[in-house]
Write a protein that holds these residues in place. Structure first.
Motif, mmCIF file in Angstrom:
data_model
loop_
_atom_site.group_PDB
_atom_site.id
_atom_site.type_symbol
_atom_site.label_atom_id
_atom_site.label_comp_id
_atom_site.label_asym_id
_atom_site.label_seq_id
_atom_site.Cartn_x
_atom_site.Cartn_y
_atom_site.Cartn_z
ATOM 1 N N UNK C 32 0.834 -1.177 0.103
ATOM 2 C CA UNK C 32 0.154 -0.049 0.009
ATOM 3 C C UNK C 32 0.855 1.197 -0.188
ATOM 4 N N UNK C 33 0.506 2.186 -0.563
ATOM 5 C CA UNK C 33 1.165 3.508 -0.577
ATOM 6 C C UNK C 33 0.847 4.186 0.531
ATOM 7 N N UNK C 200 -2.749 6.055 -4.275
ATOM 8 C CA UNK C 200 -3.246 4.458 -4.375
ATOM 9 C C UNK C 200 -2.831 4.145 -5.803
ATOM 10 N N UNK C 201 -2.136 5.074 -6.557
ATOM 11 C CA UNK C 201 -1.842 4.820 -8.098
ATOM 12 C C UNK C 201 -0.388 4.879 -8.102
ATOM 13 N N UNK C 225 4.939 2.286 -6.696
ATOM 14 C CA UNK C 225 3.654 1.651 -6.955
ATOM 15 C C UNK C 225 3.086 0.932 -5.846
ATOM 16 N N UNK C 226 1.839 0.867 -5.761
ATOM 17 C CA UNK C 226 1.271 0.011 -4.538
ATOM 18 C C UNK C 226 0.852 -1.185 -5.469
ATOM 19 N N UNK C 227 1.042 -2.700 -4.980
ATOM 20 C CA UNK C 227 0.303 -3.564 -5.593
ATOM 21 C C UNK C 227 -0.088 -4.321 -4.515
ATOM 22 N N UNK C 228 -1.295 -4.515 -4.329
ATOM 23 C CA UNK C 228 -1.811 -5.085 -3.129
ATOM 24 C C UNK C 228 -1.813 -6.430 -3.079
ATOM 25 N N UNK C 229 -2.077 -7.129 -4.481
ATOM 26 C CA UNK C 229 -2.412 -8.632 -4.522
ATOM 27 C C UNK C 229 -0.746 -9.073 -4.165
ATOM 28 N N UNK C 232 0.680 -10.869 -7.231
ATOM 29 C CA UNK C 232 1.128 -10.059 -8.595
ATOM 30 C C UNK C 232 2.365 -9.356 -8.279
ATOM 31 N N UNK C 236 5.471 -9.329 -10.348
ATOM 32 C CA UNK C 236 6.152 -8.056 -11.050
ATOM 33 C C UNK C 236 7.397 -8.108 -10.862
#
Lengths: 306, 325, 517
Positions: C32-33, C200-201, C225-229, C232, C236
């Motif tokens: 999360x950011x 959030x982006x 970049x937030x990547x929550x999953x 994923x 990445x």
């Protein structure tokens, strides 16, 4: 009794069944799966709901034919050390109950509401269809939250484990009736202007009779297509709800939640946690769909009477 | 027609009102938004003060009344997390989902029609059975599994596809940043739309097949055969036209399912659209945003169904869209 | 006009320079950011990670839990309540304003206004500015954790944040749910300037050209970049779309370790995961023997090995190694036979039924841990009804003490042993706020007395003795069920040369020091 059986044997229904190999095979497989899942307590090598027999040290044991496999666990174990085979059998029972129960509820609500809306039209139609819009916007997730609030108020948090199955049937059943309602309504709109309906009206048949006996059979085709697919959807929805803590309790996994929970392990090597339940689910859905296709062909009045 | 649209508009307002009321009454079940706004060690007193300040302690109807009064002016409240008006947040995230749904719809239409027709015309052929079998597999594999498999194969193993996000965007105007006009943006669209298609395509293939088979058995098609019309003309003009009706209806309804699946797809691909926003809002108990989202989706549903009804009336002259007897 | 022109020229020039010097860009993915650009808006891991990038603290923690000078070059204790800090000279804020003692005093005053930080800064009195580069930080009474707290003082540009913004709102207002000047503007002394931010982006952080520390790393730009999953995020990294991820899900550790281009970095952390046994709801739990039986029945070593994949440290107490209160002899005590014996002695040979709740997205593998513990307890005939839920709903249930057994994890903000007990195990008291998360209602006046004593004891040896005594009492009383200390995890491309040196137990990676190939 024997005459009934004779009658059945001579029916078109039975006739078309024994002449369709696919239907026979699907039926046999489905019966086998249902029998296996409901006799799980007898045939399963372990009881996955009995937490005393589970040892976390057995976690992620691979299937028996792989290195490190344990003869106790034919298809390996999951992240908690539960036997996958037994858990699958128990889980399938839960999934079947929820999938079929929820779809039955959706179809019942949807068909009744769709028939009424389409047949009577006017204000009632508008009201019911807007209700369907409200319902659709809330999606399964929100419905689950809403109903769980009611459940919790009545039964408290600790009863959840016992009530999870009826709860999920209600949630998924209530959440997706508009799919049916809209489809049925559209068919009704198309059918009700046709001659045979007018004729039935002239003869003086009641609305109920016209709807059930004359219009409904003509809407069967899309209903069956949706239903067979909705069973798969319902099983997966249940799994998705477990993320919100609203699916089956973690101690009583369903087929869907097994696939769900195992999916994070799929690349770390413990693929069996997801793949075996996944294959079982695909087979289950496949035979239900094949039977559904067959049933549609048989029951559809236009197809053989046409 | 005009009266019809006006009436539908009023109905849409009614739908949104009902949604807001239900949404408002269940928002507490999502969780306490204040919890997400403060650190864990913050005292109860401070949290209580914040709740008071945000008006979360007021009685339900006072809160709801305040909400309605503002809503009349187009203000649905402010998202706790984004610190912006909820309407702005939703509008800025909507294009991402719309583009995804748009591309998916095209894929579904392009593939489902030929496949469905083929399976209906030649139901006994091996290829038809293969298609029907594959469609079942497609439905029963959960969409997040499809999504993660796609990422694993095409991003991790082969390294040809980007693994997350929307890529390079072009500003079209207003809130709309589009990924449709850059190579990078299109590349990012491929996998999420395939994942979504894998769920929707089987349904439509089956539906078109079922409807088409039914139509092919009907009397006027037999009549057409008897008249000696060319098979292509019978299949594609006469039969197919009549299968469209139920397909359109179901298509409109399935939009609901599609939205449900964008939630899953978007969260796997970190696709910053409405589905992703919904999950975030639930997780952060961002209740204002959640209620606004529900209202927005409700509006979209009424809109889509109105369109479906209009198209329906155009395709089938027997159905009068006024809905009056 | 000329100013504007020179500014433009400067930007142009620096752009060219960047191009020439082959700018190094770090692509960073977190779950999360940060929620804001105002460091005082929330006391959370994410906000502190952000503060380390854009602001600089007076002092900061090193990997081995010592203090490293940052904006304070040295410090000395003048008396039990005062420490004098000598500040670094020639430091500039991002706005160009010079950094002085005034900014430190201003920041401390603001911390005391922040709902999140005011609790931590409660023991502090108003600081005294000696001169521009010397400041005396004063506490109301003797306070042993003054330096620990100094790691939270990230001086803000007092001039930049003074006045009113275009909406007439004071620029220093701390606003949690709406727009504010500080939420969307920053001027710190840190290595990075926020160049672009979409909540959030995506964040883009650019190196500050006047940064004081010339010996720092070589990363010119960070794209966050937030990547929550989880899956994923890992994908990445594996596909090379990002260079650094945090956190790493345990099930993917081995996959990253096996990859020749990647490095997995883990480090024991201070977050303890525990279960609390509610003595008010269940009279059985008021019985010390039952509590002990439960502790003996939980095989936390097994949980660490199987569920945490070995990347956690099984615990027998609250304080991890390196903390003052840590007692080496207090080890995990799994012994099923003994547990059964204790249940019999307590008079519950046939056990009983009880409820348990745990979050499913708060701690690493929280749901699986709870499930494993539930099945372990069934072996001493305690049947557990387990319900798991997302954190948004969990805390409401936790506060309502909705179940008999509740999970809680804790990382002390003060990096000190006493903090665990203050929040988790002191007698719950609405007024003082102690025992805020003590859902077990364990209450031992002796423990309370010792902790209060430790709060003002500045002699390290004496303090250590007190805190260790507390741990021993809690151990003997089986006041809670200890599971493990979560490890922190990061994974990075091998291009990041010193990635393992920039991380620490607080989970504030010092990206400013990162060297990229």
């Amino acid at each position: 009794m024997s005459t009934k059986w004779q009658q059945f044997k001579n029916s078109y229904f039975f006739h078309s069944f024994i002449h369709d190999k696919v239907a026979i095979v699907s039926f046999v497989v489905l019966v086998m799966l249902v029998v296996c899942s409901f006799s799980a307590p007898i045939i399963a090598p372990h009881d996955p709901y009995d937490t005393t027999t589970i040892d976390v040290l057995d976690a992620e044991t691979p299937p028996i034919w792989m290195e490190g496999g344990n003869p106790n666990f034919l298809l390996g174990t999951d992240a908690q050390g539960r036997d996958i085979l037994s858990t699958m059998l128990y889980g399938m029972r839960v999934s079947l109950l929820i999938g079929l129960g929820a779809v039955f509820l959706q179809a019942f609500l949807g068909v009744v509401i769709g028939l009424i809306a389409g047949y009577f039209g006017g204000k009632l139609d508008s009201l019911l269809m807007r209700l369907a819009d409200v319902q659709l916007s809330f999606s399964t997730l929100m419905v689950a939250i809403f109903i769980s609030a009611i459940f919790q108020a009545f039964f408290g948090i600790n009863k959840y484990e016992e009530l999870a199955v009826p709860f999920l049937i209600i949630v998924i059943g209530l959440a997706e009736w508009p799919q049916y309602a809209r489809t049925v309504r559209a068919s009704v709109l198309a059918e009700k202007k046709k001659e045979y309906v007018e004729a039935a009206k002239v003869i003086g048949f009641g609305s109920g009779r016209i709807m059930w006996k004359h219009i409904l059979p003509n809407t069967l085709s899309p209903i069956l297509v949706i239903s067979t697919i909705q069973v798969a959807n319902a099983i997966m929805s249940e799994a998705a709800l477990s993320f919100l803590g609203l699916g089956m309790p973690v101690t009583k996994p369903s087929l869907g939640s097994l696939i769900n929970s195992g999916f994070e392990y799929i690349f770390s090597g413990s693929w069996w946690i997801t793949i075996f339940p996944g294959i079982l689910l695909v087979i289950l859905i496949l035979v239900i769909n094949l039977l559904g296709d067959w049933l549609r062909d048989v029951l559809n009045p236009k197809l053989y009477k046409g | 027609m005009f009266a019809f649209i006006v009436r539908r508009f009023l109905q849409a307002v009614f739908v949104m009102l009902v949604i807001s009321l239900i949404g408002f009454s269940i928002q507490h079940q999502i969780g306490d938004p204040v919890r997400d706004l403060v650190g864990i060690s913050v005292s109860k007193k401070e949290r209580e003060a914040l709740r008071e300040k945000l008006g979360l302690n007021d009685p339900f109807f006072i809160q709801y009344g305040r909400f309605l009064k503002k809503a009349l002016h187009g203000d649905l409240g402010r998202s706790f997390f984004y610190k912006k008006p909820a309407v702005d947040v939703i509008l800025s995230k909507a294009p991402a989902t719309l583009e995804l749904v748009f591309v998916t719809s095209i894929l579904v239409i392009v593939f489902s029609i030929p496949l469905g027709i083929y399976c209906a015309i030649f139901p006994k052929k091996f290829l038809s059975r293969l298609i029907m079998g594959a469609s079942v597999v497609g439905v029963s594999i959960p969409v997040f599994l499809t999504a993660i498999m796609l990422i694993y194969i095409f991003s991790v193993k082969l390294g040809v596809m980007p693994s997350f996000g929307r890529g390079e965007l072009v500003h079209i105007g207003g809130y709309w940043y589009s990924g449709l006009f850059t190579w990078d943006g299109l590349k990012h669209l491929v996998m999420p739309s395939i994942a979504l298609t894998s769920i929707m395509l089987p349904l439509f293939v089956r539906l078109i097949r079922a409807e088409m088979m039914e139509v092919l058995e009907s009397e006027y098609i037999r009549f057409a055969w008897a008249k000696g019309l060319k098979p292509k003309r019978i299949w594609f003009v006469h039969a197919f036209k009549n299968t469209l009706l139920p397909v359109i209806t179901v298509g409109g309804v399935q939009l609901g399912t599609l939205i449900a699946f964008t939630i899953l797809t978007e969260s796997v691909f970190q696709w910053q659209g409405l589905g992703f926003l919904f999950v975030e809002a639930v997780e952060r108990a961002d209740t204002t945003l959640l209620v606004s989202y529900l209202i927005f989706v409700g509006f979209v549903f009424v809109l889509i169904n109105t369109l479906v009804d209009i198209i329906y009336g155009l395709v089938n002259p027997m159905v009068r869209i006024t809905g009056k007897k | 006009m000329r100013k504007l022109f020179s500014l433009g020229l400067g930007i142009l020039l620096s752009l060219c320079l960047f191009g020439l010097a082959n700018a190094k860009t770090l692509r960073l993915a977190m779950d999360a950011d940060p929620v804001s650009m105002d460091p005082h808006v929330q006391l959370s891991g994410g906000m502190l990670q952000y503060s380390q990038l854009v602001f600089d603290p007076l002092v900061r923690w090193t990997q081995d839990m010592k203090f490293e000078p940052r904006l304070a070059v040295k410090w000395e204790r003048l008396n039990p309540t005062t420490v004098r800090f000598y500040l670094r000279k020639g430091v500039k804020f991002h706005s160009g304003n010079p950094f002085t003692a005034k900014d430190v005093a201003w920041t401390m005053a603001r911390l005391k206004k922040s709902p999140d930080f005011k609790g931590l800064f409660e023991p502090f009195a108003e600081p005294k500015i000696v001169d521009d580069y010397t400041i005396d930080i004063i506490t109301k009474g003797p306070y042993p954790l003054l330096l620990n707290m100094a790691t939270y003082i990230f001086p803000m540009d007092s001039k930049f944040y003074t006045g009113k913004d275009e909406n007439g709102q004071p620029k220093d207002a701390i606003v949690k749910t709406g727009p504010s000047f500080a939420n969307s503007h920053e001027s710190g002394t840190g290595k990075y300037v926020v160049a672009y931010r979409e909540q959030g982006v995506k964040w883009i952080l650019k190196a500050f050209k006047d940064y004081w520390d010339k010996n720092s790393g070589n990363v010119d730009e960070i794209i966050l970049t937030p990547i929550k999953n989880d899956a994923t995020r890992v994908a990445a990294l594996l596909s090379g779309d990002v260079d650094f991820i945090m956190p790493v899900p345990p099930q993917d550790y081995s996959r990253i370790e096996k990859n020749p281009n990647l490095q997995l970095i883990t480090m024991p952390g201070a977050r303890i995961i525990t279960f609390q046994l509610n003595q008010k709801r269940r009279p059985e739990f008021a019985n010390k023997k039952v509590r002990q039986a439960i502790v003996y029945a939980v095989n936390n070593v097994g949980i660490v090995e199987k569920i945490m994949k070995g990347k956690a440290t099984p615990a027998g107490q609250q304080s991890p190694e390196g903390f003052l209160g840590h007692v080496p002899e207090l080890t995990p005590r799994y012994d099923l036979a003994k547990a059964k014996q204790l249940m019999k002695e307590a008079g519950y040979p046939n056990g009983f039924e009880c409820s348990m709740i745990a979050p499913n997205n708060r701690y690493v593998n929280d749901e699986k841990i709870a499930e494993a513990v539930a099945s372990m307890l069934s072996k001493i005939n305690i049947k557990v009804n387990l319900k798991t839920m997302p954190k948004a709903q969990y805390w409401d249930q936790f506060d309502a003490r909705a179940a008999d057994i509740q999970m809680i994890g804790w990382h002390p903000d003060t990096e000190d042993s006493a903090n665990y007990t203050e929040f988790l195990l002191m007698c719950p008291d609405e007024k003082t706020g102690y025992g805020q998360y003590n859902s077990g209602n364990y209450c031992n006046p002796e423990v309370d007395k010792l902790i209060l004593q430790a709060q003002t004891e500045t002699n390290v040896e004496k303090r250590k003795a007190i805190l260790q005594k507390v741990e021993r009492i809690l151990y003997e009383d089986a006041a809670f069920v200890p599971l493990h200390w979560q490890h922190l995890s990061w994974a990075a491309s091998k291009k990041l040369k010193n990635a393992k040196d920039i991380v620490n137990k607080q989970n504030f990676p010092y990206f400013g020091n990162l060297i990229m190939e």
